[in-house]
Scaffold this motif. Structure first.
Motif, short mmCIF file in Angstrom:
data_model
loop_
_atom_site.label_atom_id
_atom_site.label_comp_id
_atom_site.label_asym_id
_atom_site.label_seq_id
_atom_site.Cartn_x
_atom_site.Cartn_y
_atom_site.Cartn_z
N LEU A 428 -12.21 6.98 -6.74
CA LEU A 428 -11.50 5.91 -6.05
C LEU A 428 -10.02 6.05 -6.33
CD1 LEU A 428 -11.43 3.14 -4.51
CD2 LEU A 428 -11.62 2.05 -6.77
N GLY A 429 -9.22 5.92 -5.29
CA GLY A 429 -7.77 5.96 -5.45
C GLY A 429 -7.12 4.91 -4.56
N LEU A 430 -6.17 4.15 -5.12
CA LEU A 430 -5.45 3.12 -4.38
C LEU A 430 -3.96 3.24 -4.72
CD1 LEU A 430 -7.78 0.05 -5.05
CD2 LEU A 430 -7.64 1.36 -2.92
N TYR A 431 -3.10 3.14 -3.70
CA TYR A 431 -1.67 3.18 -3.97
C TYR A 431 -0.96 2.03 -3.27
CZ TYR A 431 -0.86 5.17 0.71
OH TYR A 431 -0.81 5.38 2.07
N LEU A 432 0.17 1.64 -3.83
CA LEU A 432 1.02 0.59 -3.26
C LEU A 432 2.45 0.92 -3.62
CD1 LEU A 432 1.38 -2.26 -1.94
CD2 LEU A 432 1.19 -3.20 -4.27
N ASP A 433 3.33 0.95 -2.62
CA ASP A 433 4.75 1.11 -2.90
C ASP A 433 5.57 0.28 -1.93
OD1 ASP A 433 5.45 2.76 -0.56
OD2 ASP A 433 4.41 4.39 -1.59
N ASP A 434 6.80 0.05 -2.30
CA ASP A 434 7.69 -0.82 -1.52
C ASP A 434 9.06 -0.15 -1.45
OD1 ASP A 434 9.05 -2.82 -0.25
OD2 ASP A 434 9.02 -4.22 -1.95
N GLU A 435 9.43 0.29 -0.25
CA GLU A 435 10.77 0.84 -0.04
C GLU A 435 11.72 -0.32 0.25
OE1 GLU A 435 12.54 2.85 3.69
OE2 GLU A 435 11.67 4.49 2.51
N ILE A 436 12.66 -0.52 -0.66
CA ILE A 436 13.59 -1.64 -0.58
C ILE A 436 14.95 -1.11 -0.15
CG2 ILE A 436 14.58 -3.59 -1.83
CD1 ILE A 436 12.31 -3.19 -3.91
N PHE A 442 21.62 2.37 0.17
CA PHE A 442 20.83 2.57 -1.04
C PHE A 442 19.43 2.03 -0.85
CE2 PHE A 442 19.41 1.01 -5.26
CZ PHE A 442 19.31 2.23 -5.89
N ARG A 443 18.43 2.84 -1.20
CA ARG A 443 17.03 2.44 -1.13
C ARG A 443 16.36 2.71 -2.47
NH1 ARG A 443 18.03 4.65 3.91
NH2 ARG A 443 17.37 3.41 5.71
N LEU A 444 15.52 1.79 -2.87
CA LEU A 444 14.75 1.93 -4.10
C LEU A 444 13.28 1.74 -3.76
CD1 LEU A 444 15.33 2.35 -7.16
CD2 LEU A 444 15.11 -0.14 -7.41
N THR A 445 12.45 2.69 -4.19
CA THR A 445 11.02 2.64 -3.87
C THR A 445 10.19 2.71 -5.14
OG1 THR A 445 11.46 3.80 -1.79
CG2 THR A 445 9.17 3.63 -2.49
N PRO A 446 9.79 1.57 -5.69
CA PRO A 446 8.81 1.59 -6.78
C PRO A 446 7.40 1.74 -6.21
CG PRO A 446 9.48 -0.66 -6.35
CD PRO A 446 10.27 0.20 -5.40
N GLY A 447 6.55 2.45 -6.92
CA GLY A 447 5.19 2.65 -6.45
C GLY A 447 4.22 2.76 -7.60
N LEU A 448 2.95 2.50 -7.31
CA LEU A 448 1.91 2.57 -8.34
C LEU A 448 0.61 3.03 -7.68
CD1 LEU A 448 1.17 1.93 -11.34
CD2 LEU A 448 0.43 -0.32 -10.52
#
Length: 748
Positions: A428-436, A442-448
């Protein structure tokens, strides 16, 4: 060996479709590169959202080769890709006793992922048999056909955030053709056909892809077939046995069939069905073995009558769903989902009668079947004056793996067994990220990402005698969170800077966990380790991408740190009393290595001039070592660069390219071959006659000056001072000399 009627018909139809005398040709206008506006590398366009269907490649660390470039550069293999648009990609062809594979940034095998339409191609191996000249298996990463592809994205770096387990070196993200790739604007049908001759393996191949749209329904058919022989080298010793340096004679048969149907629905929805089958067969005359005596039989492989084979088959059926929002006021902008079944099987072996007329056959077969679901969605919205693009997705999969060895020695098959148990797996694999996007470039993309796996071996169904000594295998499971943080800054509309920290993760393979082969009479055993820990890594990247009308380039610096690096090592065992009178036996098994680091630089640039001339250059350099022992990681390729100069007009063009590589680093060991550096040159040209729209004739001469050279990674374990059934003289492993290729492509 005969070609089936279906395959012959496909090749004939492809060739006929290229004949302009067949009547007026309704051709889709080919995109010309004469004006110099087309660049070799796709760089992410700022402000343009990549659909969630290709989320794995939506990163500044990915570069793309399109179907148009694949056809125009005559790319028919991963090795061609690495010698043209992707110098950081290395591919080693398998040789008797020496398995090859795909390498990105010095890592290969299970540390590089291949995705086809987001569906993972399983990786498996059998180390105990791959090290034998009679049962060598090639790498599973290359089980696809380039003519069926719309895009090839090479994703570099240790980043599991979108791809999942295995992406320690990077990934090959492939998207197959869709009907809209063939049907031009304002038309309801389209197609492309190509036929190629390549003197490197004396192969003749053809491919045909056709799509038709009827109202809201689209269908696509793609088929290809290629028949060839052994790949040439610079060896000259055409003898039997372990001193042979010319390649073993071989016949190869490669084919691919793909069918797609798509139904567009109101509101931006699309549903469809995909079915695909890929097949590769190789039949070889094992002259490197013929005349060699076999331990314990009192006989030898018969000269002129001992043959080998390898078969690969990959099947896939998927139900596909896509959504592209017709307006910007919805919560979800894009989504995709595929429910799939896929199966990959490989079988290799050799056999015939020996000089004493007794049978000697070895056949190794492996199969992995999977049911799964994969998908993702994308949503863009504004919150507090800041633009957010959220992406969520993942995959779930169940797998069934089986392996079997058939051994026939003088009519006795009692040594046939499974070297690995049947294994059922779940992942099982799940991902979530948010390009701000902060509005100032300037863009910041945290992800998990979260990944988990669970292997359940069933040793009771296996005839493996080693279980009596080493015990039945136990299950293995694990899970991991892999975070990342990507920052990008648009200095100008053309220039983007980026930096990324990410973590990656790889679960142990079935081979590493459960392999169990014991050879008491010869005093050794090859055993997996079911207590292995998953590999993990931290990756650091910094770089820049630039794209304007006539100039494009990229630069990336990277540093990757790996923990629990899985390696094979040799120790001794006392579990076999006396070991057949030999005393303690040798035990080949696996362990986790504490600290490994790989650092390097990658760069590309292309300049197009208004007078039709263009120039391009690219390079890849990496350095890897075990920081505890200071040992070099010899799967890390030496410095490599591709430099080219060309000229293109509306109907014709030519290009002169040089490929340069430094030698393998000296490991101070006399029993390993450190391949020297080389420089080779290629010359190609193309013509698109005005009288026949859509027709392109292309030809090229490769290794123009007939240079002898080696792929340094491919010969890293060759002993230049000895010969054996799995270690020929070094010239046997040399690359092809001067070759030529010619192709005809017709777009409809």
């Amino acid at each position: 060996m005969s070609i089936s009627r279906t395959q012959s018909a496909l090749l004939l139809c492809t060739a006929m479709s290229l004949l302009p005398v067949a009547g007026p040709v309704l051709a889709q206008e080919a995109t010309s590169q004469a004006n110099g506006t087309t660049t070799l590398e796709k760089i992410v366009v700022k402000g343009k959202r990549v659909q969630s269907a290709n989320a794995a490649a939506d990163t500044p660390l990915a570069s793309q080769t399109t179907a148009e470039e694949i056809r125009k550069k005559d790319i028919g293999s991963i090795r061609d890709l690495g010698n043209s648009t992707e110098p950081g990609v290395d591919y080693v062809d398998a040789k008797p006793g020496k398995p090859g594979g795909l390498f990105i940034r010095g890592l290969g095998g299970a540390r590089v992922v291949t995705l086809i339409d987001n569906i993972p191609v399983p990786f498996f191996e059998n180390f105990a048999r791959q090290g034998q000249a009679t049962t060598t298996l090639s790498n599973t990463n290359s089980s696809f056909d380039f003519s069926s592809l719309s895009t090839v994205d090479v994703v570099r770096g240790a980043d599991s955030s979108r791809i999942g387990s295995g992406a320690l070196g990077g990934a090959l993200v492939l998207r197959t053709l869709e009907p809209e790739d063939l049907i031009g604007e304002g038309r309801d049908w389209g197609g492309v056909a190509k036929t190629t001759y390549d003197s490197e393996d004396r192969s003749v191949g053809g491919s045909l892809a056709v799509a038709k749209k009827i109202e809201n329904t689209s269908v696509l058919f793609q088929g290809s077939y290629k028949r060839g022989n052994e790949t040439d080298n610079k060896g000259t010793a055409d003898v039997y046995g372990m001193s042979r340096t010319k390649p073993n004679p071989a016949d190869t048969y490669e084919s691919n069939l793909m069918f797609k149907i798509r139904q567009d629905l109101e509101g931006g929805h699309r549903i469809g069905l995909t079915a695909e089958r890929y097949s590769l067969r190789n039949r070889s005359d094992m002259r490197t073995l013929q005349g060699v005596s076999i331990t314990g039989t009192g006989s030898s492989y018969r000269i002129g009558d001992y043959r080998g084979y390898e078969d690969t088959e990959r099947d896939r059926v998927s139900l596909d769903y896509e959504y592209d929002a017709p307006s910007t006021d919805g919560f979800i902008d894009a989504a995709n989902l595929s429910l799939y079944w896929t199966r990959l099987s490989k079988e290799s072996g050799a056999g015939d009668r020996l000089t004493n007329n007794s049978l000697y056959i070895r056949e190794d077969s492996m199969r992995n079947s999977a049911f799964g679901i994969v998908g993702g969605l994308e949503s863009g919205f504004e919150l507090g004056g800041v633009q957010h693009t959220v992406r969520f997705g993942g995959n779930a999969m169940t797998t069934d793996f089986s392996q079997e060895l058939y051994a026939n020695t003088a009519g006795v098959t009692s040594s046939s067994q499974s070297d690995m148990p049947d294994v059922s797996g779940k992942s099982l694999g799940l991902y979530l990220d948010d390009e701000i996007a902060f509005g100032n470039g300037f863009r910041l993309t945290p992800g998990l990402r979260f990944d988990s796996y669970d292997y359940d071996p069933d040793g009771s169904v296996s005839s493996n005698s080693g279980y009596n000594t080493f015990g039945l295998p136990s299950g293995n499971s694990g899970s991991r969170f892999s975070p990342k943080l990507l920052a990008t800054y648009d200095v100008t509309p053309e220039l983007q800077l980026f930096a990324q920290w990410s973590m990656a993760y790889r679960a142990p393979t079935i081979n590493e966990l459960y392999l169990n082969f014991s050879n008491v009479s010869s005093g050794y055993a090859v055993i997996g380790n079911s207590d292995l820990n998953p590999e993990t890594s931290n990756g650091f990247e910094i770089g820049a991408n630039y794209a304007s009308g006539d100039l494009a380039g990229s630069l990336t610096l990277f540093h990757n740190k790996y923990k629990n690096f899985i390696e094979q090592y040799t120790t001794s065992t006392t579990l076999f009393p006396g070991f057949g009178g030999r005393g303690n036996g040798s035990l080949f098994t696996y362990r986790n290595r504490a600290n490994v680091e790989i650092s390097g630089v990658e760069a590309k640039v292309r300049k197009d001039l208004a007078n039709g001339f263009f120039a391009h250059a690219s390079l890849a350099y990496a350095y890897g070592k075990d920081t505890d022992t200071n040992e070099f990681i010899r799967t890390v390729a030496p410095f490599k660069s591709v430099v080219g100069l060309g000229y293109a007009q509306e109907t014709w063009g030519t290009e002169f390219t040089g490929i340069f590589s430094s030698g393998m680093r000296d490991d101070k060991t006399a029993s390993t071959f450190d391949a020297p550096g080389y420089g080779i040159f290629n010359l190609s040209g193309w013509w698109e006659p005005e009288q026949t729209k859509g027709l392109r004739i292309q030809a090229g001469i490769y290794n123009l000056f007939d240079r002898k050279y080696w792929n340094a990674v491919g010969v890293r374990d060759i002993n230049p001072n000895a010969v054996s059934t799995v270690n020929q003289p070094v010239d046997f492993y040399s690359e092809a000399g001067r070759t030529f290729k010619i192709s005809l492509t017709q777009k409809f």
